[in-house]
Design an enzyme around this catalytic site. Structure first.
Site, PDB file in Angstrom:
ATOM      1  N   CYS A 141     -26.354  31.456 -15.593  1.00 26.24           N
ATOM      2  CA  CYS A 141     -24.388  31.440 -14.434  1.00 26.24           C
ATOM      3  C   CYS A 141     -25.650  30.848 -12.961  1.00 26.24           C
ATOM      4  O   CYS A 141     -26.272  31.883 -12.548  1.00 26.24           O
ATOM      5  CB  CYS A 141     -23.772  32.358 -14.270  1.00 26.24           C
ATOM      6  SG  CYS A 141     -23.013  32.413 -13.184  1.00 26.24           S
ATOM      7  N   TYR A 143      15.256  -5.298 -18.325  1.00 24.26           N
ATOM      8  CA  TYR A 143      13.715  -5.406 -19.440  1.00 24.26           C
ATOM      9  C   TYR A 143      14.395  -5.389 -21.110  1.00 24.26           C
ATOM     10  O   TYR A 143      13.786  -5.634 -22.214  1.00 24.26           O
ATOM     11  CB  TYR A 143      12.461  -5.054 -19.086  1.00 24.26           C
ATOM     12  CG  TYR A 143      12.644  -3.630 -19.262  1.00 24.26           C
ATOM     13  CD1 TYR A 143      13.290  -2.608 -20.439  1.00 24.26           C
ATOM     14  CD2 TYR A 143      11.836  -3.072 -18.214  1.00 24.26           C
ATOM     15  CE1 TYR A 143      12.682  -1.767 -20.232  1.00 24.26           C
ATOM     16  CE2 TYR A 143      11.616  -1.575 -18.007  1.00 24.26           C
ATOM     17  CZ  TYR A 143      11.736  -0.760 -19.414  1.00 24.26           C
ATOM     18  OH  TYR A 143      11.623   0.777 -18.941  1.00 24.26           O
ATOM     19  N   ASP A 182       5.490   0.612 -13.934  1.00 27.04           N
ATOM     20  CA  ASP A 182       5.584   1.941 -13.594  1.00 27.04           C
ATOM     21  C   ASP A 182       6.431   2.249 -12.494  1.00 27.04           C
ATOM     22  O   ASP A 182       6.040   2.900 -11.961  1.00 27.04           O
ATOM     23  CB  ASP A 182       4.270   2.176 -13.050  1.00 27.04           C
ATOM     24  CG  ASP A 182       3.575   2.763 -13.360  1.00 27.04           C
ATOM     25  OD1 ASP A 182       4.163   4.050 -14.238  1.00 27.04           O
ATOM     26  OD2 ASP A 182       2.243   3.796 -13.370  1.00 27.04           O
ATOM     27  N   CYS A 225     -24.615  34.297 -10.803  1.00 24.46           N
ATOM     28  CA  CYS A 225     -24.750  35.749 -11.218  1.00 24.46           C
ATOM     29  C   CYS A 225     -26.243  35.994 -11.952  1.00 24.46           C
ATOM     30  O   CYS A 225     -26.950  36.632 -12.345  1.00 24.46           O
ATOM     31  CB  CYS A 225     -23.699  36.521 -11.596  1.00 24.46           C
ATOM     32  SG  CYS A 225     -23.399  36.133 -13.394  1.00 24.46           S
ATOM     33  N   LYS A 278      -2.338  -1.150 -21.810  1.00 26.56           N
ATOM     34  CA  LYS A 278      -2.159  -0.753 -20.826  1.00 26.56           C
ATOM     35  C   LYS A 278      -3.304  -1.234 -20.318  1.00 26.56           C
ATOM     36  O   LYS A 278      -4.507  -1.380 -20.589  1.00 26.56           O
ATOM     37  CB  LYS A 278      -1.794   0.976 -21.062  1.00 26.56           C
ATOM     38  CG  LYS A 278      -0.735   1.304 -21.254  1.00 26.56           C
ATOM     39  CD  LYS A 278      -0.477   2.522 -22.014  1.00 26.56           C
ATOM     40  CE  LYS A 278       0.524   3.364 -19.986  1.00 26.56           C
ATOM     41  NZ  LYS A 278       0.667   4.490 -20.718  1.00 26.56           N
ATOM     42  N   CYS A 322     -19.494  38.985 -12.375  1.00 20.08           N
ATOM     43  CA  CYS A 322     -20.189  37.322 -11.329  1.00 20.08           C
ATOM     44  C   CYS A 322     -19.343  37.243 -10.128  1.00 20.08           C
ATOM     45  O   CYS A 322     -17.902  37.217 -10.422  1.00 20.08           O
ATOM     46  CB  CYS A 322     -20.119  36.533 -12.695  1.00 20.08           C
ATOM     47  SG  CYS A 322     -20.450  34.889 -12.048  1.00 20.08           S
ATOM     48  N   CYS A 380     -19.877  31.815 -18.700  1.00 21.95           N
ATOM     49  CA  CYS A 380     -20.281  33.189 -17.821  1.00 21.95           C
ATOM     50  C   CYS A 380     -20.130  34.349 -17.917  1.00 21.95           C
ATOM     51  O   CYS A 380     -19.214  34.192 -18.151  1.00 21.95           O
ATOM     52  CB  CYS A 380     -20.282  32.908 -16.048  1.00 21.95           C
ATOM     53  SG  CYS A 380     -20.817  34.575 -15.678  1.00 21.95           S
ATOM     54  N   GLU A 412       5.787  -8.948 -21.278  1.00 25.48           N
ATOM     55  CA  GLU A 412       6.041  -9.120 -19.545  1.00 25.48           C
ATOM     56  C   GLU A 412       5.357  -7.759 -19.341  1.00 25.48           C
ATOM     57  O   GLU A 412       4.903  -7.381 -19.406  1.00 25.48           O
ATOM     58  CB  GLU A 412       7.949  -8.160 -20.015  1.00 25.48           C
ATOM     59  CG  GLU A 412       9.035  -8.678 -20.774  1.00 25.48           C
ATOM     60  CD  GLU A 412       9.514  -8.495 -21.596  1.00 25.48           C
ATOM     61  OE1 GLU A 412       9.518  -7.141 -20.840  1.00 25.48           O
ATOM     62  OE2 GLU A 412      10.476  -8.880 -22.593  1.00 25.48           O
ATOM     63  N   LYS A 423       4.939  -4.040 -17.858  1.00 19.42           N
ATOM     64  CA  LYS A 423       5.093  -2.783 -17.895  1.00 19.42           C
ATOM     65  C   LYS A 423       5.367  -2.253 -16.648  1.00 19.42           C
ATOM     66  O   LYS A 423       4.123  -1.796 -16.106  1.00 19.42           O
ATOM     67  CB  LYS A 423       3.866  -2.468 -18.832  1.00 19.42           C
ATOM     68  CG  LYS A 423       4.809  -1.024 -19.810  1.00 19.42           C
ATOM     69  CD  LYS A 423       3.724  -0.050 -20.576  1.00 19.42           C
ATOM     70  CE  LYS A 423       4.340   0.806 -20.228  1.00 19.42           C
ATOM     71  NZ  LYS A 423       5.238   2.306 -19.982  1.00 19.42           N
TER      72      LYS A 423
END
Ligand code: IVH
Length: 705
Positions: A418, A237, A130, A421, A324, A442, A436, A126, A128
């Site tokens: 970073c 279902y 949603d 900085c 799925k 910073c 960082c 069947e 599925k």
């Protein structure tokens, strides 16, 4: 994996899954794709099987997600009834085991063959669907009850709303049993979904992210008339085998169809794995032409005697499995990569893409998550990449197309310092992200924390990215507490500020002093403490002093707080700099106590449902809080039951038309103020032409990842 590392990962996975399950089922606003959620759930299942010593009866692997107990204001849509009566399910409403792999479907079939040991059986394949699950009870042919799945044991009674959904018969015909249950899904077809979102956008309401959220939000609306208008449909279902006396699932559903029930017509009986695969292949393509959303195929053993023989696990039947489908993808060119530093210091690579259409919107940027993900994909600038939308708004890159790689495509280098900085980045073994460590110096982190603090869901202060940049650059504010010391004189000395904008900013600062403790706690930006956890903590401890005095063990006693979150809260509240900040915020007059909901300020609006539209001198969110604080309800759409429409500047034309049609009064902000007791609204009566300048960072740092 060592025991210790496994325990940490198990705890972390449980926290992530619980938080996301709540976002999905309760808030109708998921922040993770189904695929990610399912992968993490499978990882947790594997770890729990390997390390049974860490088993726990309330692990998400043993419980179905719950749509119950939506706290006030947690839903994506206002006007959602909080007070549905909860009733027990006669038979628990379980979930389905799922997989994305055909190999695992083969394993499912092989297991069934082995367990049924030569007994002949077939598969019912069947779609599925949603949407959101529903359980209907018919007694003497009449629809007597409709329950949502809830937590699987009890669900919300939404009978009145379900009676208004097209195609669900109130009275059956033919040879139906005296009493039985039938389960299925409530769906919002794409056409109704698009129309609803167009209408919501015209009325300046937030659109729904997908038809599933729209269906489940609509099913819990206050007003059955509005439910009817939303154009929901139902497909059924499953009849619990205990409920009827048929030999097979397909017989039971065929009979249900003959009684007038809307049973899925796309079912097919398959005899072997080859036929199952052909069904999957067909619908993987054909589903794009269906008028509603599907996310996979369900394969059920058809014979009820075989179903009984196979039985159930704690969470799902052994006689069924879901395959799925993967989410829709688009393919486009990767132009460049930015490295963004979030408020916690985490560095996220963000891809700039050649614009591409994906599930209805144009995508230009996508997250690459972290350095490991980049390495795993072996990504190069100039590559053609696959982009996918998960549950969240920001799409992600899920793969590359190696056939398209040009010889001079460059391998990107993840920065070792970073980008903001220059501090060398660090990475803990248990973390996926580079950080960082320069928290106090910073600029991106400092500004990010302030932006989080002022954001709508936190303190709701009228300041966006540009304003925070300006405050930081001029030295006016480097911490949230500094904001409360800013004077009008100082604002007027800055470029672009005028008396009116300065006053509005100061008014919003003043109004933020009424923000409840739970939102203040969220605003502090403690790592892993999102809105829901902040609410739970506020309810549990009542004030900041009790929370700060709690040991890690006491924090662990709070529902859903695991070791990772407990450690983060404990460390934050034992840092002298944070305590000093909290002290200053407290002196400024912010609320650091008071659990849960706000006490009503007055009952001036008692029994009145007020719908708002347009812009006001305070944010729409604050305006809704105000309505509730004065005993009213904030409705989402105009109906005959609306007491009045509170119209700011630029109200939605659709809402105005509806008011005229239904004779619902339209009230201005000024008139509204006059209805409230004196002094209950501190903001001045100036009309605001626009909302805030910016909603906060475009790539907000997720709270859990
Ligand atoms: S049978 C005992 N059949 O998917 C299990 N469920 O992820 C009975 N769903 O909880 C469920 N389409 O809400 C079944 N054709 C279908 C379905 C279906 C969608 C939903 C259902 C279930 C969830 C599991």
């Amino acid at each position: 994996m060592q025991d210790q590392a496994a325990k940490i990962r198990i705890d972390e996975l449980r926290e992530i899954l619980r938080e996301n399950s709540r976002r999905y089922y309760v808030d109708n606003a998921p922040t993770m794709s189904d695929f990610e959620f399912d992968s993490l759930m499978h990882e947790l299942e594997r770890l729990e099987a390997e390390f049974p010593q860490f088993d726990s009866p309330d692990s998400p692997t043993r419980r179905v997600g719950s749509d119950l107990d939506a706290p006030v204001g947690a839903n994506a849509e206002s006007g959602i009834r909080q007070g549905f009566i909860q009733r027990p399910h006669r038979y628990p409403m379980l979930s389905l085991g799922n997989t994305y792999s055909i190999g695992e479907i083969e394993e499912f079939a092989a297991r069934a063959d082995k367990a049924l040991d030569g007994i002949p059986f077939s598969y019912s394949c069947e779609l599925k669907f949603d949407g959101t699950a529903i359980c209907l009870t018919y007694r003497d042919g009449r629809l007597v009850q409709a329950l949502t799945r809830g937590d699987g044991v009890q669900g919300d009674d939404v009978t009145e709303n379900v009676r208004r959904i097209a195609g669900i018969p109130h009275q059956l015909h033919g040879d139906y049993p005296p009493e039985f249950e039938i389960r299925g899904e409530i769906l919002m077809p794409y056409e109704a979904f698009d129309a609803l979102n167009r209408e919501r956008e015209a009325q300046e309401d937030a659109p729904f992210a997908n038809p599933r959220n729209a269906a489940s939000g609509s099913l819990k609306l206050i007003n059955p008339d509005e439910v009817e208008r939303r154009g929901l449909i139902c497909t059924l279902y499953h009849i619990p085998a205990e409920s009827v006396t048929f030999d097979s699932h397909s017989q039971a559903l065929d009979a249900a169809a003959s009684w007038g029930l809307p049973v899925s017509g796309e079912r097919r009986l398959c005899r072997n794995i080859g036929e199952i695969k052909a069904y999957i292949d067909h619908w993987d393509k054909a589903r794009k032409f269906l008028p509603f959303a599907t996310d996979g195929i369900v394969i059920k053993i058809n014979e009820l005697s075989c179903q009984r023989a196979l039985g159930y696990t704690a969470k799902s039947p052994r006689w069924a499995v879901a395959y799925k489908f993967k989410a829709e993808q688009a393919c486009t060119e990767l132009l460049s990569i930015d490295y963004q530093v979030g408020r916690t210091g985490a560095v996220t690579p963000v891809a700039n893409l050649a614009p591409v259409q994906l599930s209805g919107t144009v995508v230009k940027r996508a997250t690459l998550n972290n350095a490991d993900q980049m390495a795993l994909l072996d990504i190069r600038v100039g590559d053609w990449v696959f982009v996918e939308k998960g549950g969240e708004i920001i799409p992600k890159i899920t793969g590359i197309d190696p056939a398209h790689r040009s010889p001079d495509a460059e391998r990107p280098v993840f920065p070792d310092r970073c980008p903001d900085c220059g501090t060398p980045l660090v990475k803990a073994e248990t973390e996926a992200k580079w950080f960082c460590p320069n928290q106090d110096g910073c600029p991106m982190q400092i500004k990010g924390r302030m932006l989080h603090f002022v954001s709508r869901k936190a303190m709701d202060i009228l300041a966006g990215e540009m304003t925070i940049d300006q405050f930081y650059a001029t030295g006016l504010a480097t911490t949230a507490a500094d904001l409360y010391a800013i004077s009008k004189y100082q604002l007027l000395g800055l470029e672009g500020w005028q008396d009116r904008s300065a006053q509005r900013f100061l008014d919003s600062l003043e109004a933020s002093k009424q923000v409840p403790f739970e939102r203040v706690l969220y605003a502090l930006g403690i790592r892993y403490v999102g809105e829901t956890t902040a609410k739970t903590l506020a309810r549990h401890f009542g004030d900041i002093d009790s929370l700060a005095a709690a040991s890690q063990e006491q924090l662990l006693e709070v529902g859903d707080v695991g070791e990772v979150i407990a450690g983060s809260i404990y460390d934050f509240l034992h840092d002298p700099a944070h305590l000093e900040q909290i002290g200053r915020l407290r002196e400024a007059g912010l609320r650091f106590s008071g659990a849960g909901q706000e006490a009503a300020v007055s009952d001036a609006l008692a029994g009145k449902t007020v719908v708002i539209s347009g812009n006001f001198s305070i944010s729409r969110e604050r305006m809704k809080d105000l309505i509730v604080a004065h005993g009213g309800k904030a409705g989402s759409s105009v109906s005959a039951k609306t007491a009045f429409l509170l119209a700011g500047t630029k109200p939605g034309p659709e809402k105005l038309r509806k008011c005229e049609k239904l004779g619902v009064p339209v009230v201005s902000e000024e008139e509204f103020r006059a209805m409230l007791p004196d002094g209950s609204l501190s903001a001045p009566a100036v009309p605001a032409d626009a909302g805030r300048e910016h909603d906060g960072p475009t790539l907000e740092e997720p709270t859990l990842f």
